[in-house]
Design an enzyme around this catalytic site. Sequence first.
Site, PDB file in Angstrom:
ATOM      1  N   TYR A  46      -2.441  55.210  32.471  1.00 36.17           N
ATOM      2  CA  TYR A  46      -2.442  55.175  31.406  1.00 36.17           C
ATOM      3  C   TYR A  46      -2.424  53.881  30.552  1.00 36.17           C
ATOM      4  O   TYR A  46      -1.593  53.292  30.991  1.00 36.17           O
ATOM      5  CB  TYR A  46      -1.490  56.004  29.865  1.00 36.17           C
ATOM      6  CG  TYR A  46      -1.520  55.738  28.633  1.00 36.17           C
ATOM      7  CD1 TYR A  46      -2.700  56.918  27.911  1.00 36.17           C
ATOM      8  CD2 TYR A  46      -0.450  56.064  28.529  1.00 36.17           C
ATOM      9  CE1 TYR A  46      -3.216  56.194  26.607  1.00 36.17           C
ATOM     10  CE2 TYR A  46      -0.213  55.365  26.797  1.00 36.17           C
ATOM     11  CZ  TYR A  46      -1.880  56.251  26.184  1.00 36.17           C
ATOM     12  OH  TYR A  46      -2.255  55.997  24.516  1.00 36.17           O
ATOM     13  N   LYS A  83      -6.471  54.534  25.532  1.00 38.04           N
ATOM     14  CA  LYS A  83      -6.697  54.397  24.097  1.00 38.04           C
ATOM     15  C   LYS A  83      -6.401  53.466  23.577  1.00 38.04           C
ATOM     16  O   LYS A  83      -5.855  52.908  23.987  1.00 38.04           O
ATOM     17  CB  LYS A  83      -5.386  56.111  23.743  1.00 38.04           C
ATOM     18  CG  LYS A  83      -5.960  55.816  22.419  1.00 38.04           C
ATOM     19  CD  LYS A  83      -4.547  56.097  21.525  1.00 38.04           C
ATOM     20  CE  LYS A  83      -3.983  55.210  21.126  1.00 38.04           C
ATOM     21  NZ  LYS A  83      -2.300  54.919  20.891  1.00 38.04           N
ATOM     22  N   ARG A 127     -23.710  90.046   8.180  1.00 36.95           N
ATOM     23  CA  ARG A 127     -24.229  90.315   9.365  1.00 36.95           C
ATOM     24  C   ARG A 127     -22.946  89.173  10.058  1.00 36.95           C
ATOM     25  O   ARG A 127     -23.294  89.663  11.687  1.00 36.95           O
ATOM     26  CB  ARG A 127     -25.095  90.359   9.974  1.00 36.95           C
ATOM     27  CG  ARG A 127     -25.617  92.063   9.092  1.00 36.95           C
ATOM     28  CD  ARG A 127     -27.459  92.243   9.606  1.00 36.95           C
ATOM     29  NE  ARG A 127     -27.967  90.776   9.127  1.00 36.95           N
ATOM     30  CZ  ARG A 127     -29.497  91.088  10.103  1.00 36.95           C
ATOM     31  NH1 ARG A 127     -29.410  91.123  10.924  1.00 36.95           N
ATOM     32  NH2 ARG A 127     -30.723  91.048   9.351  1.00 36.95           N
TER      33      ARG A 127
END
Length: 456
Positions: free
Chosen positions: A364, A349, A8
């Site tokens: 950045y 980062k 299902r």
Amino acid sequence: MAAGKGTRMKSSLPKVLHRLAGLPLLEHVLNTARALQARNTVVITGHGAEAVEAALGGAGADTGLQFARQIPQLGTGHAVQQAVPMLADDGVVLVLSGDVPLIQPDTLGALLAACAGQRLALLTIRFADPSGYGRVLRSGEAVQAIVEHKDASEAQRAITEVYSGIMAAPARQLKGWLARLDNSNAQGEFYLTDVVGMAVADGVDVVAHTIDDALQVAGINSPAQLAELERAHQLRTAQALMEHGVRLQDPGRLDVRGTLQCGQDVEIDVNCVFEGRVHLGDGVRIGANCVIANCAIESGAVIQPFTHIDGEKAGVTVGENARVGPFARLRPGAQLGPDVHIGNFVEVKNATLAAGAKANHLAYLGDASVGERVNFGAGSITANYDGVNKHHTVIEADVHVGSNCVLVAPVTLGAGGTVGGGSTITKDTAPGALTVARGKQISVAGWKRPAKKPSQ
Ligand code: UD1
Ligand code: CA
């Protein structure tokens, strides 16, 4: 038991690998089993066995798991038969279902206590609508048998006490009963539940441990049931956080897929998703619509709406009283010191920003060390990638980087220096100096713009 097909779900993914609160259903069950410090844990796989075994990291010492394959799948009794060679005679066998994810260790502890190494203990519950479930037949108080819904008489179907699918049994006796199962029933399956009648016939005590928390025994058979259980589970998580003092704008609009640890006076606005391990210190405020994974946010920091933070393996730290967002992105290895400001459309980062450093707009910072009080201007970036290797940028304390600058790494900007807007910096800059690296501005006085020729 994790061999069933899960028809299902209408999915190519085996049912037990569908996720609830970010974890495969089966992992929830295994975490609970681990909490009980089982002597060994056997996962019975069948449908999608390879995928299920791979998702669990395979058999062996590091996963603490053994696998038994059940092919074809001839019922729950047949499933447990496959594990028999791996079960020591002197132990207790606790049978769990891979698609019943929210069973709790203390409930199982109570079931094991009821078993006490010698009784057959069944986890049962009363449902207003028991249809589909195996019914618990009693004579007086004593449990006599379980009859499956499809085999039950009308009178038996009126019984509201049902078997949850979870039992604890002494291994030696269980093995004997399993060996005697047959499939002469409405579904032509080997029912594990038939062991109850056998135990009674053998004079072994059968006890029911009845709970009233339906979530703990809720099974998942369809996407709708999965979504319903997810919501119910999230609401419980939200309630637990609020009991701890966390102020949620709306407990119905919070998703925790991992562990969220909060200090005092934390406030979380609507539609936030927390994944992996997240720590929020005292007084942290999280704005609406943030996705925050694997990070530590220290006391007093404010995360404005629509911020995305994902520390993955390296982690992210946001220092005390820092301000991040709206629309900011912190990636693995972003380490923000106290009072750092990261504004809209700024990506960070693998970069360390010391106390008070600011990058407020469109920037950045990747593979960089940024000193205290540095101001990093709008539109400026570290060019950290030469197409093959990543290089590091060092921006020493109190540097001001103007707007739209490109810092071509590896490069170091000396303390207290200033970089003029629009500069492309390829060489180290001296401390305290103004560095400008762009075409010089010239003006041509009285310049005549070209004029259109008169039409002929
Ligand atoms: C089972 C119980 C029923 C109980 C209900 C609770 C039996 C015969 N019946 O019914 O009394 O009320 O659970 O939810 O046990 N599985 C296998 N191999 C198989 C069949 C099933 O591994 O051959 C696994 C499934 O993947 C699932 C679990 O066993 O994790 C239970 O199977 P399911 O088909 O849902 O059992 P029910 O018929 O619902
Ligand atoms: Ca079922």
